[in-house]
Design a protein around this motif. Structure first.
Motif, mmCIF file in Angstrom:
data_model
loop_
_atom_site.group_PDB
_atom_site.id
_atom_site.type_symbol
_atom_site.label_atom_id
_atom_site.label_comp_id
_atom_site.label_asym_id
_atom_site.label_seq_id
_atom_site.Cartn_x
_atom_site.Cartn_y
_atom_site.Cartn_z
ATOM 1 N N VAL A 1 25.697 44.470 -0.286
ATOM 2 C CA VAL A 1 25.838 43.029 -0.475
ATOM 3 C C VAL A 1 24.472 42.392 -0.733
ATOM 4 O O VAL A 1 23.565 42.486 0.112
ATOM 5 N N GLN A 2 24.337 41.756 -1.876
ATOM 6 C CA GLN A 2 23.139 40.988 -2.172
ATOM 7 C C GLN A 2 23.497 39.509 -2.045
ATOM 8 O O GLN A 2 24.417 39.015 -2.705
ATOM 9 N N LEU A 3 22.781 38.801 -1.189
ATOM 10 C CA LEU A 3 23.100 37.405 -0.898
ATOM 11 C C LEU A 3 22.413 36.450 -1.861
ATOM 12 O O LEU A 3 21.355 36.753 -2.418
ATOM 13 N N ASN A 4 23.017 35.290 -2.013
ATOM 14 C CA ASN A 4 22.327 34.198 -2.693
ATOM 15 C C ASN A 4 21.174 33.715 -1.820
ATOM 16 O O ASN A 4 21.207 33.847 -0.586
ATOM 17 N N GLU A 5 20.168 33.174 -2.429
ATOM 18 C CA GLU A 5 19.003 32.704 -1.688
ATOM 19 C C GLU A 5 19.410 31.638 -0.676
ATOM 20 O O GLU A 5 20.130 30.694 -0.998
ATOM 21 N N GLY A 6 18.951 31.831 0.560
ATOM 22 C CA GLY A 6 19.218 30.859 1.618
ATOM 23 C C GLY A 6 20.612 30.924 2.207
ATOM 24 O O GLY A 6 20.993 30.033 2.977
ATOM 25 N N ALA A 7 21.378 31.975 1.895
ATOM 26 C CA ALA A 7 22.787 32.028 2.324
ATOM 27 C C ALA A 7 23.019 32.956 3.510
ATOM 28 O O ALA A 7 24.177 33.237 3.844
ATOM 29 N N GLU A 8 21.964 33.436 4.163
ATOM 30 C CA GLU A 8 22.164 34.428 5.219
ATOM 31 C C GLU A 8 22.961 33.868 6.395
ATOM 32 O O GLU A 8 23.864 34.535 6.905
ATOM 33 N N ASP A 9 22.646 32.655 6.842
ATOM 34 C CA ASP A 9 23.392 32.080 7.965
ATOM 35 C C ASP A 9 24.869 31.908 7.608
ATOM 36 O O ASP A 9 25.757 32.160 8.440
ATOM 37 N N GLN A 10 25.132 31.482 6.394
ATOM 38 C CA GLN A 10 26.505 31.330 5.926
ATOM 39 C C GLN A 10 27.218 32.678 5.931
ATOM 40 O O GLN A 10 28.384 32.785 6.346
ATOM 41 N N TYR A 11 26.514 33.715 5.492
ATOM 42 C CA TYR A 11 27.107 35.043 5.448
ATOM 43 C C TYR A 11 27.412 35.555 6.858
ATOM 44 O O TYR A 11 28.500 36.102 7.110
ATOM 45 N N LEU A 12 26.488 35.396 7.786
ATOM 46 C CA LEU A 12 26.703 35.874 9.151
ATOM 47 C C LEU A 12 27.843 35.113 9.827
ATOM 48 O O LEU A 12 28.606 35.697 10.617
ATOM 49 N N ALA A 13 27.979 33.826 9.520
ATOM 50 C CA ALA A 13 29.100 33.058 10.058
ATOM 51 C C ALA A 13 30.417 33.600 9.509
ATOM 52 O O ALA A 13 31.431 33.675 10.227
ATOM 53 N N LEU A 14 30.421 33.990 8.235
ATOM 54 C CA LEU A 14 31.620 34.561 7.628
ATOM 55 C C LEU A 14 31.985 35.886 8.292
ATOM 56 O O LEU A 14 33.165 36.138 8.582
ATOM 57 N N GLU A 15 30.985 36.729 8.555
ATOM 58 C CA GLU A 15 31.267 38.009 9.211
ATOM 59 C C GLU A 15 31.786 37.794 10.628
ATOM 60 O O GLU A 15 32.668 38.534 11.099
ATOM 61 N N THR B 1 16.761 46.396 6.777
ATOM 62 C CA THR B 1 15.475 45.985 7.349
ATOM 63 C C THR B 1 14.281 46.595 6.629
ATOM 64 O O THR B 1 13.148 46.183 6.871
ATOM 65 N N SER B 2 14.513 47.574 5.759
ATOM 66 C CA SER B 2 13.399 48.174 5.019
ATOM 67 C C SER B 2 13.104 47.366 3.761
ATOM 68 O O SER B 2 13.986 46.698 3.195
ATOM 69 N N ASP B 3 11.853 47.409 3.328
ATOM 70 C CA ASP B 3 11.436 46.685 2.128
ATOM 71 C C ASP B 3 11.804 47.479 0.884
ATOM 72 O O ASP B 3 11.920 48.699 0.901
ATOM 73 N N SER B 4 11.973 46.745 -0.219
ATOM 74 C CA SER B 4 12.290 47.392 -1.490
ATOM 75 C C SER B 4 11.672 46.589 -2.628
ATOM 76 O O SER B 4 11.596 45.360 -2.566
ATOM 77 N N THR B 5 11.242 47.310 -3.656
ATOM 78 C CA THR B 5 10.715 46.642 -4.850
ATOM 79 C C THR B 5 11.826 46.311 -5.836
ATOM 80 O O THR B 5 11.587 45.656 -6.844
ATOM 81 N N ASP B 6 13.035 46.769 -5.558
ATOM 82 C CA ASP B 6 14.184 46.511 -6.423
ATOM 83 C C ASP B 6 14.671 45.089 -6.190
ATOM 84 O O ASP B 6 15.102 44.732 -5.094
ATOM 85 N N GLU B 7 14.625 44.259 -7.231
ATOM 86 C CA GLU B 7 15.044 42.872 -7.074
ATOM 87 C C GLU B 7 16.544 42.745 -6.819
ATOM 88 O O GLU B 7 17.021 41.694 -6.381
ATOM 89 N N ASN B 8 17.291 43.813 -7.065
ATOM 90 C CA ASN B 8 18.729 43.818 -6.810
ATOM 91 C C ASN B 8 19.097 44.561 -5.532
ATOM 92 O O ASN B 8 20.275 44.860 -5.309
ATOM 93 N N ALA B 9 18.109 44.856 -4.706
ATOM 94 C CA ALA B 9 18.372 45.583 -3.464
ATOM 95 C C ALA B 9 19.289 44.760 -2.562
ATOM 96 O O ALA B 9 19.203 43.529 -2.511
ATOM 97 N N PRO B 10 20.192 45.422 -1.837
ATOM 98 C CA PRO B 10 21.115 44.690 -0.958
ATOM 99 C C PRO B 10 20.406 44.130 0.271
ATOM 100 O O PRO B 10 19.393 44.666 0.725
ATOM 101 N N HIS B 11 20.965 43.075 0.805
ATOM 102 C CA HIS B 11 20.494 42.500 2.069
ATOM 103 C C HIS B 11 21.318 43.025 3.242
ATOM 104 O O HIS B 11 20.828 43.089 4.372
ATOM 105 N N TYR B 12 22.574 43.369 2.971
ATOM 106 C CA TYR B 12 23.466 43.895 4.002
ATOM 107 C C TYR B 12 24.294 45.049 3.417
ATOM 108 O O TYR B 12 24.536 45.097 2.213
ATOM 109 N N ILE B 13 24.702 45.938 4.323
ATOM 110 C CA ILE B 13 25.611 47.034 3.966
ATOM 111 C C ILE B 13 26.836 46.921 4.868
ATOM 112 O O ILE B 13 26.716 46.806 6.092
ATOM 113 N N ILE B 14 28.013 46.944 4.255
ATOM 114 C CA ILE B 14 29.266 46.962 5.010
ATOM 115 C C ILE B 14 29.897 48.341 4.818
ATOM 116 O O ILE B 14 29.983 48.833 3.693
ATOM 117 N N TYR B 15 30.309 48.950 5.920
ATOM 118 C CA TYR B 15 31.010 50.227 5.814
ATOM 119 C C TYR B 15 32.376 50.094 6.481
ATOM 120 O O TYR B 15 32.471 49.715 7.654
#
Length: 258
Positions: free
Chosen positions: A26-40, A65-79
């Motif tokens: 899951v790659q989030l929109n900028e500034g949407a992390e709180d919204q995403y965590l509320a959804l989860e 939590t690891s850094d990545s140079t990929d601009e499309n790297a995910p912010h969260y993983i759901i399994y």
């Protein structure tokens, strides 16, 4: 005795009941992390009910939590785990959006109004820029040592198999080293899954995923592998020829339902 029962239960959760899974990056929109965590958090009771009804067997949300140079790297993983391909296919193909709204209403009955549940469900995915899904089948795994709870660390390693020997190298030769490390308390879990299907936007360069639960402050190979031995060097040569690994991705567990 209670500890033994708990351990056996967790071992079952990570082996027999999760032979198939959907990994969603899951790659989030900028500034949407709180919204995403509320959804989860909203979906927590929904997943509990889905597990109770046999729709899914396991669901976990992990923060990258690891850094990545990929601009499309995910912010969260759901399994999301399933006991069979039939269960996964039913989850993926048979359940309509109306079915999920009805399930959410049932899960939140008495705590959230039906109209509010509908509003939340109608806005699902507004917080995310992209979701890339991989359907996985388990190749092999160790037992799982200990319990699992929010804050736990896991690594996943996307891998490309280069020849037909890859899975045998990993399961016949490499897995026993990990099992020794688990017995010594230096590792918690190792699993290998194969990608058998993916969404159109998912990356094509990976055929497998490794899953590892490390022990904090421990190098699992200490006292397990003699890296100077002829046997290990030949094993390493074979492994290097059989696969191409991407950098491991470090994750922290946010929530789990089983």
């Amino acid at each position: 005795m209670k500890k033994i029962i708990l351990l056996l239960s967790l071992m079952f959760t990570f082996t027999a009941s999760a032979q198939y899974g959907i990994l969603s990056a899951v790659q989030l929109n900028e500034g949407a992390e709180d919204q995403y965590l509320a959804l989860e958090a909203f979906f927590g009771p929904v997943h509990d009910l889905a597990i109770e009804k046999g729709i899914e067997n396991f669901q976990a949300v992990w923060k990258v939590t690891s850094d990545s140079t990929d601009e499309n790297a995910p912010h969260y993983i759901i399994y999301t785990g399933f006991e069979s391909k039939e269960q996964l296919d039913a989850y993926n193909n048979s359940w309509t959006s109306e079915d999920w709204v009805a399930l959410a209403k049932e899960a939140h009955k008495g705590s959230i109004s039906a109209s509010r549940v509908e509003r939340i469900m109608n806005n699902v995915s507004n917080e995310s820029k992209e979701r890339r899904n991989y359907h996985l089948m388990s190749v092999d795994n160790t037992v799982f040592a200990g319990s699992i709870e929010p804050g736990d660390i896991m690594t996943i390693t996307p891998t490309k198999a280069l020849n037909d020997d890859f899975e045998n190298y990993e399961t016949i030769f490499w897995k026993p080293y990990i099992e020794k490390a688990i017995l010594k308390g230096q590792h918690r879990y190792w699993g290998l899954s194969k990608v058998y299907e993916r969404t159109e936007n998912a990356y094509e360069g990976m055929t497998h995923f490794f899953f590892n639960f490390p022990v904090e402050g421990s190098n699992w190979w200490d006292g397990v592998i003699d890296q100077d031995s002829f046997k290990f060097q030949k094993l390493q040569e074979g492994l290097n020829a059989a696969s191409e690994h991407s950098d491991p991705i470090t994750l922290e567990l946010v929530s789990v339902h089983n």
